[in-house]
Scaffold this motif. Sequence first.
Motif, PDB file in Angstrom:
ATOM      1  N   THR A   1      -2.337  20.441  -2.978  1.00  0.00           N
ATOM      2  CA  THR A   1      -2.294  20.055  -1.559  1.00  0.00           C
ATOM      3  C   THR A   1      -3.076  18.776  -1.309  1.00  0.00           C
ATOM      4  O   THR A   1      -2.704  17.991  -0.430  1.00  0.00           O
ATOM      5  CB  THR A   1      -2.832  21.178  -0.659  1.00  0.00           C
ATOM      6  N   ASP A   2      -4.150  18.536  -2.063  1.00  0.00           N
ATOM      7  CA  ASP A   2      -4.912  17.292  -1.917  1.00  0.00           C
ATOM      8  C   ASP A   2      -4.075  16.108  -2.399  1.00  0.00           C
ATOM      9  O   ASP A   2      -4.086  15.041  -1.789  1.00  0.00           O
ATOM     10  CB  ASP A   2      -6.229  17.354  -2.695  1.00  0.00           C
ATOM     11  N   ASP A   3      -3.339  16.293  -3.490  1.00  0.00           N
ATOM     12  CA  ASP A   3      -2.462  15.239  -3.993  1.00  0.00           C
ATOM     13  C   ASP A   3      -1.356  14.932  -2.988  1.00  0.00           C
ATOM     14  O   ASP A   3      -0.993  13.780  -2.778  1.00  0.00           O
ATOM     15  CB  ASP A   3      -1.841  15.631  -5.338  1.00  0.00           C
ATOM     16  N   LYS A   4      -0.810  15.983  -2.351  1.00  0.00           N
ATOM     17  CA  LYS A   4       0.230  15.786  -1.339  1.00  0.00           C
ATOM     18  C   LYS A   4      -0.326  15.036  -0.128  1.00  0.00           C
ATOM     19  O   LYS A   4       0.363  14.189   0.446  1.00  0.00           O
ATOM     20  CB  LYS A   4       0.817  17.128  -0.908  1.00  0.00           C
ATOM     21  N   ALA A   5      -1.545  15.353   0.259  1.00  0.00           N
ATOM     22  CA  ALA A   5      -2.167  14.654   1.385  1.00  0.00           C
ATOM     23  C   ALA A   5      -2.317  13.173   1.071  1.00  0.00           C
ATOM     24  O   ALA A   5      -2.085  12.317   1.924  1.00  0.00           O
ATOM     25  CB  ALA A   5      -3.519  15.279   1.723  1.00  0.00           C
ATOM     26  N   LEU A   6      -2.687  12.861  -0.151  1.00  0.00           N
ATOM     27  CA  LEU A   6      -2.825  11.462  -0.565  1.00  0.00           C
ATOM     28  C   LEU A   6      -1.467  10.762  -0.588  1.00  0.00           C
ATOM     29  O   LEU A   6      -1.350   9.599  -0.195  1.00  0.00           O
ATOM     30  CB  LEU A   6      -3.487  11.401  -1.942  1.00  0.00           C
ATOM     31  N   ALA A   7      -0.435  11.489  -0.996  1.00  0.00           N
ATOM     32  CA  ALA A   7       0.908  10.912  -1.100  1.00  0.00           C
ATOM     33  C   ALA A   7       1.442  10.447   0.251  1.00  0.00           C
ATOM     34  O   ALA A   7       2.204   9.489   0.324  1.00  0.00           O
ATOM     35  CB  ALA A   7       1.859  11.913  -1.735  1.00  0.00           C
ATOM     36  N   LYS A   8       1.021  11.097   1.338  1.00  0.00           N
ATOM     37  CA  LYS A   8       1.532  10.681   2.651  1.00  0.00           C
ATOM     38  C   LYS A   8       1.076   9.268   3.022  1.00  0.00           C
ATOM     39  O   LYS A   8       1.633   8.640   3.906  1.00  0.00           O
ATOM     40  CB  LYS A   8       1.135  11.679   3.736  1.00  0.00           C
ATOM     41  N   TRP A   9       0.061   8.764   2.310  1.00  0.00           N
ATOM     42  CA  TRP A   9      -0.421   7.393   2.537  1.00  0.00           C
ATOM     43  C   TRP A   9       0.250   6.415   1.576  1.00  0.00           C
ATOM     44  O   TRP A   9      -0.149   5.262   1.479  1.00  0.00           O
ATOM     45  CB  TRP A   9      -1.946   7.334   2.377  1.00  0.00           C
ATOM     46  N   GLY A  10       1.244   6.908   0.826  1.00  0.00           N
ATOM     47  CA  GLY A  10       1.960   6.039  -0.101  1.00  0.00           C
ATOM     48  C   GLY A  10       1.236   5.851  -1.419  1.00  0.00           C
ATOM     49  O   GLY A  10       1.466   4.883  -2.132  1.00  0.00           O
ATOM     50  N   VAL A  11       0.374   6.797  -1.762  1.00  0.00           N
ATOM     51  CA  VAL A  11      -0.405   6.704  -2.995  1.00  0.00           C
ATOM     52  C   VAL A  11      -0.156   7.956  -3.820  1.00  0.00           C
ATOM     53  O   VAL A  11      -0.191   9.076  -3.308  1.00  0.00           O
ATOM     54  CB  VAL A  11      -1.927   6.582  -2.687  1.00  0.00           C
ATOM     55  N   VAL A  12       0.103   7.786  -5.104  1.00  0.00           N
ATOM     56  CA  VAL A  12       0.266   8.898  -6.013  1.00  0.00           C
ATOM     57  C   VAL A  12      -1.035   9.076  -6.779  1.00  0.00           C
ATOM     58  O   VAL A  12      -1.530   8.144  -7.410  1.00  0.00           O
ATOM     59  CB  VAL A  12       1.437   8.666  -6.986  1.00  0.00           C
ATOM     60  N   SER A  13      -1.594  10.256  -6.698  1.00  0.00           N
ATOM     61  CA  SER A  13      -2.836  10.547  -7.414  1.00  0.00           C
ATOM     62  C   SER A  13      -2.561  10.644  -8.894  1.00  0.00           C
ATOM     63  O   SER A  13      -1.561  11.243  -9.319  1.00  0.00           O
ATOM     64  CB  SER A  13      -3.436  11.866  -6.917  1.00  0.00           C
ATOM     65  N   ASP A  14      -3.443  10.078  -9.688  1.00  0.00           N
ATOM     66  CA  ASP A  14      -3.317  10.246 -11.137  1.00  0.00           C
ATOM     67  C   ASP A  14      -3.887  11.596 -11.547  1.00  0.00           C
ATOM     68  O   ASP A  14      -3.728  12.029 -12.663  1.00  0.00           O
ATOM     69  CB  ASP A  14      -4.020   9.120 -11.889  1.00  0.00           C
ATOM     70  N   ASN A  15      -4.543  12.259 -10.591  1.00  0.00           N
ATOM     71  CA  ASN A  15      -5.132  13.579 -10.770  1.00  0.00           C
ATOM     72  C   ASN A  15      -6.038  13.643 -11.986  1.00  0.00           C
ATOM     73  O   ASN A  15      -6.332  14.694 -12.500  1.00  0.00           O
ATOM     74  CB  ASN A  15      -4.079  14.675 -10.820  1.00  0.00           C
ATOM     75  N   ALA A  16      -6.467  12.469 -12.463  1.00  0.00           N
ATOM     76  CA  ALA A  16      -7.403  12.440 -13.581  1.00  0.00           C
ATOM     77  C   ALA A  16      -8.824  12.585 -13.067  1.00  0.00           C
ATOM     78  O   ALA A  16      -9.708  12.938 -13.807  1.00  0.00           O
ATOM     79  CB  ALA A  16      -7.264  11.129 -14.343  1.00  0.00           C
TER      80      ALA A  16
END
Length: 159
Positions: free
Chosen positions: A140-155
Amino acid sequence: MPIRVQTEDFDVSTEIAALRAGQPQVGAVASFIGTVRDINDGAGVSEMELEHYPGMTEKALEDIVARAKGRWNIVDALVIHRVGPLKPLDQIVLVAVTSAHRGEAFAACEFIMDFLKTQAPFWKKEQTPDGARWVDARVTDDKALAKWGVVSDNAGPAA
């Protein structure tokens, strides 16, 4: 830009008053306060310990705020993040943003918090009835970041 990583608690009213001081152009203040919950992922939490990498963490927070300032017309932003052992109900993080108008303050505050959750180098360890466990980043944190046009590397670690 005020960025602090500290073990001490903070007083929200004092911090926001200081952020607004001498800034007559401020018409809006949006803030977020994160606190320690007593349950996470179905398990009781008696304590959470936050670790960080000094120097790197502050730089990451500064970069996140700079990105927000580049996207919205905000006057200033404040990020205070605590580290060390914390108990349920303790404050963990304060994000406050000032701007002339509420829309920009709300958006920038949410943006900073979404980035902080996935991109800031903090590590959480919870004490549960089954022992200690490290907390991973959430989808869900990665999805929240994606709404800003950013893909998390989750690293990066979770905030």
